[in-house]
Scaffold this motif. Sequence first.
Motif, PDB file in Angstrom:
ATOM      1  N   PRO A  61       3.120  25.781  16.113  1.00  0.00           N
ATOM      2  CA  PRO A  61       3.553  26.437  14.890  1.00  0.00           C
ATOM      3  C   PRO A  61       3.150  27.422  14.401  1.00  0.00           C
ATOM      4  CG  PRO A  61       2.768  23.855  14.827  1.00  0.00           C
ATOM      5  CD  PRO A  61       2.604  24.443  16.140  1.00  0.00           C
ATOM      6  N   ALA A  62       1.701  27.919  14.723  1.00  0.00           N
ATOM      7  CA  ALA A  62       0.966  29.156  14.045  1.00  0.00           C
ATOM      8  C   ALA A  62       1.923  30.111  14.687  1.00  0.00           C
ATOM      9  CB  ALA A  62      -0.286  29.090  14.383  1.00  0.00           C
ATOM     10  N   ALA A  63       2.247  30.113  15.860  1.00  0.00           N
ATOM     11  CA  ALA A  63       2.985  31.377  16.577  1.00  0.00           C
ATOM     12  C   ALA A  63       4.341  31.297  15.980  1.00  0.00           C
ATOM     13  CB  ALA A  63       3.086  31.182  18.169  1.00  0.00           C
ATOM     14  N   ALA A  64       4.874  30.154  15.850  1.00  0.00           N
ATOM     15  CA  ALA A  64       6.465  30.121  15.117  1.00  0.00           C
ATOM     16  C   ALA A  64       6.476  30.955  13.888  1.00  0.00           C
ATOM     17  CB  ALA A  64       6.706  28.918  15.048  1.00  0.00           C
ATOM     18  N   ALA A  65       5.290  31.130  13.203  1.00  0.00           N
ATOM     19  CA  ALA A  65       5.282  31.589  11.838  1.00  0.00           C
ATOM     20  C   ALA A  65       5.363  33.045  11.946  1.00  0.00           C
ATOM     21  CB  ALA A  65       4.149  30.951  11.129  1.00  0.00           C
ATOM     22  N   LEU A  66       5.074  33.564  13.109  1.00  0.00           N
ATOM     23  CA  LEU A  66       5.054  35.180  13.253  1.00  0.00           C
ATOM     24  C   LEU A  66       6.166  35.795  13.648  1.00  0.00           C
ATOM     25  CD1 LEU A  66       1.743  35.482  15.351  1.00  0.00           C
ATOM     26  CD2 LEU A  66       2.008  35.239  12.969  1.00  0.00           C
ATOM     27  N   ALA A 149      -0.910  35.433   5.197  1.00  0.00           N
ATOM     28  CA  ALA A 149      -0.422  34.376   5.873  1.00  0.00           C
ATOM     29  C   ALA A 149      -0.142  34.933   7.083  1.00  0.00           C
ATOM     30  CB  ALA A 149       0.865  33.787   5.385  1.00  0.00           C
ATOM     31  N   GLY A 150      -0.512  34.847   8.501  1.00  0.00           N
ATOM     32  CA  GLY A 150      -0.196  35.059   9.627  1.00  0.00           C
ATOM     33  C   GLY A 150      -0.490  36.658  10.003  1.00  0.00           C
ATOM     34  N   VAL A 151      -1.531  37.108   9.184  1.00  0.00           N
ATOM     35  CA  VAL A 151      -2.236  38.440   9.541  1.00  0.00           C
ATOM     36  C   VAL A 151      -3.610  38.196   9.367  1.00  0.00           C
ATOM     37  CG1 VAL A 151      -2.364  40.960   8.862  1.00  0.00           C
ATOM     38  CG2 VAL A 151      -0.282  39.382   8.658  1.00  0.00           C
ATOM     39  N   GLU A 152      -4.339  37.774  10.549  1.00  0.00           N
ATOM     40  CA  GLU A 152      -5.891  37.595  10.455  1.00  0.00           C
ATOM     41  C   GLU A 152      -6.607  38.852  11.313  1.00  0.00           C
ATOM     42  OE1 GLU A 152      -7.027  35.647  14.816  1.00  0.00           O
ATOM     43  OE2 GLU A 152      -6.361  34.230  13.107  1.00  0.00           O
ATOM     44  N   ARG A 153      -5.927  39.726  11.863  1.00  0.00           N
ATOM     45  CA  ARG A 153      -6.553  41.080  12.414  1.00  0.00           C
ATOM     46  C   ARG A 153      -6.467  42.214  11.267  1.00  0.00           C
ATOM     47  NH1 ARG A 153      -6.432  40.145  18.200  1.00  0.00           N
ATOM     48  NH2 ARG A 153      -7.073  38.129  18.195  1.00  0.00           N
ATOM     49  N   GLY A 154      -7.987  42.935  11.443  1.00  0.00           N
ATOM     50  CA  GLY A 154      -7.859  43.912  10.541  1.00  0.00           C
ATOM     51  C   GLY A 154      -8.668  43.502   9.166  1.00  0.00           C
ATOM     52  N   VAL A 155      -9.159  42.370   8.864  1.00  0.00           N
ATOM     53  CA  VAL A 155      -9.930  41.898   7.849  1.00  0.00           C
ATOM     54  C   VAL A 155     -11.472  42.468   7.997  1.00  0.00           C
ATOM     55  CG1 VAL A 155      -8.505  39.960   7.661  1.00  0.00           C
ATOM     56  CG2 VAL A 155     -10.416  39.609   9.047  1.00  0.00           C
ATOM     57  N   PRO A 156     -12.127  42.365   7.082  1.00  0.00           N
ATOM     58  CA  PRO A 156     -13.522  42.641   7.138  1.00  0.00           C
ATOM     59  C   PRO A 156     -14.445  41.669   8.302  1.00  0.00           C
ATOM     60  CG  PRO A 156     -13.131  42.661   4.798  1.00  0.00           C
ATOM     61  CD  PRO A 156     -11.907  42.282   5.560  1.00  0.00           C
ATOM     62  N   ASP A 221       4.160  42.382  22.424  1.00  0.00           N
ATOM     63  CA  ASP A 221       3.477  41.331  21.868  1.00  0.00           C
ATOM     64  C   ASP A 221       2.779  41.622  20.488  1.00  0.00           C
ATOM     65  OD1 ASP A 221       2.369  38.993  20.888  1.00  0.00           O
ATOM     66  OD2 ASP A 221       1.501  38.383  22.687  1.00  0.00           O
ATOM     67  N   PHE A 222       3.604  41.926  19.444  1.00  0.00           N
ATOM     68  CA  PHE A 222       3.248  42.080  18.210  1.00  0.00           C
ATOM     69  C   PHE A 222       2.731  41.057  17.071  1.00  0.00           C
ATOM     70  CE2 PHE A 222       4.688  46.256  19.958  1.00  0.00           C
ATOM     71  CZ  PHE A 222       4.210  47.049  19.256  1.00  0.00           C
ATOM     72  N   GLY A 223       2.426  40.061  17.589  1.00  0.00           N
ATOM     73  CA  GLY A 223       2.131  38.823  16.755  1.00  0.00           C
ATOM     74  C   GLY A 223       0.987  39.096  15.907  1.00  0.00           C
ATOM     75  N   GLY A 224       0.285  40.119  16.170  1.00  0.00           N
ATOM     76  CA  GLY A 224      -0.917  40.532  15.412  1.00  0.00           C
ATOM     77  C   GLY A 224      -0.643  41.684  14.356  1.00  0.00           C
ATOM     78  N   LEU A 225       0.674  41.944  14.405  1.00  0.00           N
ATOM     79  CA  LEU A 225       1.032  43.035  13.418  1.00  0.00           C
ATOM     80  C   LEU A 225       0.621  42.828  11.980  1.00  0.00           C
ATOM     81  CD1 LEU A 225       2.796  45.857  13.642  1.00  0.00           C
ATOM     82  CD2 LEU A 225       4.719  44.386  12.737  1.00  0.00           C
TER      83      LEU A 225
END
Length: 304
Positions: A61-66, A149-156, A221-225
């Motif tokens: 499910p988490a991947a589907a949300a991307l 939602a769906g963007v966990e990279r690039g946070v502090p 693979d831009f899931g972390g975009l």
Amino acid sequence: MTVATLHADEAEIDAALVGRLVASRFPLWRDLPLRRIASSGTDNAMFRLGRHLCLRLPRYPAAAALLDKEQHWLPRLAPHLPLAIPVPLATAPPGEGYPFAWSVCRWIPGEDAHRGSIRDRNGAALTLARFIQALQAIDPSEGPRSGSAGVERGVPLLERDERVRQAIAALAGDIDVVAVTRAWDVALAAPPWRGPPVWLHGDLHPGNLLLRNGALVAVIDFGGLGLGDPACDLLPAWTLFSASERRIFRAQLACDEAGWARGKGWALSIALIAWPYYRDTNPAIVDMARRTIERVLADADWRR
């Protein structure tokens, strides 16, 4: 053949299911040859359809949300980038017992940098740095921000602290806990990013970099975009490059000390969290995590 399970909440995906999905949604393609693509990727099962198409089916499910994020943004980003990216051609709804929407992209020929050999490694360091610069230069207006939602990279980095320390404890016996903890503490102490958020790929490891004839030609693979701290995309400095190549990469990006320290923290945190999670299911990810940690610890900065 069923795709190997990596996640507890993963959908069962095999070629027979994918064939039914194609036939029901794209009947003109039903007779094209279908083949699973071997990949160390963890979010999507990949199948090649005919000569020119690639299917991406979210595993859980988490991947589907991307999926919506990639469908919306990749066509807008692609014209501004110096390397090819997998622009979606179509989206298909759930069906045939498969619970998620899935996408069709144009096939990009090549082999990933995890399996393939880079011919000019110094040149690859420059090429990838210029790709990152081009991505960061794109107007970030209305882009998805880190922490949404769906963007966990690039946070502090501090927001990853609890998970990192849990991973360090889980890897006792596999890593030098004292050295890794010290390295993580140094990264956390680096001044945070104070500039505006910029576009990030979010997961620039060798499996997401495609080579053709030994040259870097595409990023996949831009899931972390998303938008966030540019230090996150320094990841390949430690997942891919040697010390000398790393210096070329850093010089092209004109990265300051604080950003470089946070970049090491990102490389370290991603590797530490991935290793115990995929310990028994994805040896390629575990091997990459081990080598990344070794490269980070080899940097003299941590021992100051």
